[in-house]
Design an enzyme around this catalytic site. Sequence first.
Site, PDB file in Angstrom:
ATOM      1  N   GLN A   1      -9.829  -0.255 -16.094  1.00  0.00           N
ATOM      2  CA  GLN A   1     -10.327  -1.194 -15.088  1.00  0.00           C
ATOM      3  C   GLN A   1     -11.564  -0.632 -14.390  1.00  0.00           C
ATOM      4  OE1 GLN A   1      -7.714  -3.442 -12.223  1.00  0.00           O
ATOM      5  NE2 GLN A   1      -8.412  -1.835 -10.837  1.00  0.00           N
TER       6      GLN A   1
ATOM      7  N   LYS B   1      -6.423   5.671 -11.513  1.00  0.00           N
ATOM      8  CA  LYS B   1      -5.109   5.233 -11.992  1.00  0.00           C
ATOM      9  C   LYS B   1      -5.265   4.098 -13.011  1.00  0.00           C
ATOM     10  CE  LYS B   1      -0.639   4.088 -11.761  1.00  0.00           C
ATOM     11  NZ  LYS B   1      -0.624   2.664 -11.865  1.00  0.00           N
ATOM     12  N   ASP B   2      -6.166   3.153 -12.673  1.00  0.00           N
ATOM     13  CA  ASP B   2      -6.471   2.045 -13.580  1.00  0.00           C
ATOM     14  C   ASP B   2      -7.789   2.390 -14.269  1.00  0.00           C
ATOM     15  OD1 ASP B   2      -4.375  -0.171 -12.704  1.00  0.00           O
ATOM     16  OD2 ASP B   2      -5.070   0.865 -10.924  1.00  0.00           O
TER      17      ASP B   2
ATOM     18  N   GLY C   1      -9.463   3.228  -8.067  1.00  0.00           N
ATOM     19  CA  GLY C   1      -8.711   4.395  -8.493  1.00  0.00           C
ATOM     20  C   GLY C   1      -8.821   4.646  -9.988  1.00  0.00           C
TER      21      GLY C   1
ATOM     22  N   LEU D   1       0.816  -1.216   0.000  1.00  0.00           N
ATOM     23  CA  LEU D   1       0.000   0.000   0.000  1.00  0.00           C
ATOM     24  C   LEU D   1       0.846   1.260   0.000  1.00  0.00           C
ATOM     25  CD1 LEU D   1      -2.767  -1.098   2.525  1.00  0.00           C
ATOM     26  CD2 LEU D   1      -2.707  -1.353   0.034  1.00  0.00           C
ATOM     27  N   HIS D   2       0.318   2.266  -0.693  1.00  0.00           N
ATOM     28  CA  HIS D   2       0.947   3.584  -0.732  1.00  0.00           C
ATOM     29  C   HIS D   2      -0.145   4.633  -0.535  1.00  0.00           C
ATOM     30  CE1 HIS D   2      -0.715   3.623  -4.739  1.00  0.00           C
ATOM     31  NE2 HIS D   2       0.018   2.576  -5.100  1.00  0.00           N
TER      32      HIS D   2
ATOM     33  N   GLN E   1      -5.063 -12.550 -12.623  1.00  0.00           N
ATOM     34  CA  GLN E   1      -4.881 -11.405 -13.513  1.00  0.00           C
ATOM     35  C   GLN E   1      -3.440 -11.241 -13.986  1.00  0.00           C
ATOM     36  OE1 GLN E   1      -6.389  -8.745 -10.362  1.00  0.00           O
ATOM     37  NE2 GLN E   1      -4.808  -7.305 -10.969  1.00  0.00           N
TER      38      GLN E   1
ATOM     39  N   HIS F   1      -3.538   4.234  -2.364  1.00  0.00           N
ATOM     40  CA  HIS F   1      -4.507   3.343  -1.718  1.00  0.00           C
ATOM     41  C   HIS F   1      -5.157   4.040  -0.521  1.00  0.00           C
ATOM     42  CE1 HIS F   1      -1.552   0.253  -3.416  1.00  0.00           C
ATOM     43  NE2 HIS F   1      -2.682  -0.118  -3.965  1.00  0.00           N
TER      44      HIS F   1
HETATM   45  P1  AMP Z   1      -3.658  -2.267  -6.753  1.00  0.00           P
HETATM   46  O1  AMP Z   1      -3.260  -2.622  -5.365  1.00  0.00           O
HETATM   47  O2  AMP Z   1      -2.541  -1.722  -7.578  1.00  0.00           O
HETATM   48  O3  AMP Z   1      -4.465  -3.341  -7.434  1.00  0.00           O
HETATM   49  O4  AMP Z   1      -4.634  -1.039  -6.620  1.00  0.00           O
HETATM   50  C1  AMP Z   1      -5.751  -1.088  -5.774  1.00  0.00           C
HETATM   51  C2  AMP Z   1      -6.621   0.114  -6.043  1.00  0.00           C
HETATM   52  O5  AMP Z   1      -5.870   1.294  -5.785  1.00  0.00           O
HETATM   53  C3  AMP Z   1      -7.092   0.205  -7.510  1.00  0.00           C
HETATM   54  O6  AMP Z   1      -8.451   0.645  -7.521  1.00  0.00           O
HETATM   55  C4  AMP Z   1      -6.154   1.231  -8.079  1.00  0.00           C
HETATM   56  O7  AMP Z   1      -6.706   1.932  -9.170  1.00  0.00           O
HETATM   57  C5  AMP Z   1      -5.963   2.154  -6.899  1.00  0.00           C
HETATM   58  N1  AMP Z   1      -4.730   2.929  -7.035  1.00  0.00           N
HETATM   59  C6  AMP Z   1      -3.485   2.444  -7.266  1.00  0.00           C
HETATM   60  N2  AMP Z   1      -2.592   3.457  -7.383  1.00  0.00           N
HETATM   61  C7  AMP Z   1      -3.312   4.609  -7.227  1.00  0.00           C
HETATM   62  C8  AMP Z   1      -2.970   5.995  -7.264  1.00  0.00           C
HETATM   63  N3  AMP Z   1      -1.729   6.409  -7.473  1.00  0.00           N
HETATM   64  N4  AMP Z   1      -3.964   6.896  -7.072  1.00  0.00           N
HETATM   65  C9  AMP Z   1      -5.239   6.480  -6.868  1.00  0.00           C
HETATM   66  N5  AMP Z   1      -5.615   5.191  -6.823  1.00  0.00           N
HETATM   67  C10 AMP Z   1      -4.670   4.264  -7.007  1.00  0.00           C
END
Ligand code: AMP
Length: 283
Positions: free
Chosen positions: A158, A154-155, A152, A37-38, A65, A41
Amino acid sequence: MDRRLRVVRTLPALRRALARWHDAGETIALVPTMGALHEGHLSLVRLARRRARRVIVSIFVNPAQFAPNEDFASYPRTFDADVAALAEAGVDLIWAPPGEAMYGSGFATRIVPEGPAKVGLEDAFRPHFFGGVAIVVAKLLIQCAPDVAVFGEKDFQQLKVITRLAADLDLPVKIIGAPIVREADGLAMSSRNAYLSPPERAVAPTLYRVLSECGAAIARGERIARVLDEGGAAIEGAGFQLDYLEARHADTLQKVETAADDPLRLLVAARIGRTRLIDNVAV
Ligand code: AMP
């Protein structure tokens, strides 16, 4: 209200927690993640807290995936740090199922998303990806039965695929999109940024810089095809291999000819070293 964070790893334990909240009439938000997580998230978690009384964050690195040649085995896993960050963020429950709880022996069901999952962006480069996302997100939404679920931008593709999936399967959940959180130099935060070497990290903000410049040029009326050609060349000139740099309709993700086909979204995917980065901006 009890805000003690619980880590839950079995469906019966999840169902007991959900039943208590439902009996108390409490609304539930789900934030699906793959961990590592960052701040991106955590921004989703903050949005979720504003939209529901209880917040579940799922942490599951979803093998479905990843293609065999992709980074499932090496995907960053930082569970203890994730738990600490989510406790701090006021999350109620972490749903962290083991692989067998999600894909038990004999598992034989697929979801084949179409529409926004078949527009020639991520799907053209990761053909297995949205099928894997669709099955895991459908399962998470059925397991957690949230009132809202936060994803997010970001995707971006998706987010469209999941919004479609929830509507098509009549899942009683509101899908909410959250804005992209960036590093100070513009790089979109991503768990995969951890793969970048220092020189790669130094050029990585090129993606957002080029997206922003292309967006401004298109908004000024410059021809989309020429703007994107020059943008692509700038990205490759910085050392990336470009998968795509495209302008699409922000709702349908269909191709656009001119800026009049608005609202527009610019989307990019490019590889540097062993890392594949994606990003997007509104025009
Ligand atoms: P992930 O753990 O990469 O599968 O991401 C989990 C959720 O966090 C997804 O809905 C991503 O789109 C969202 N997410 C990842 N990075 C970011 C970001 N930089 N800003 C906003 N949402 C993000």
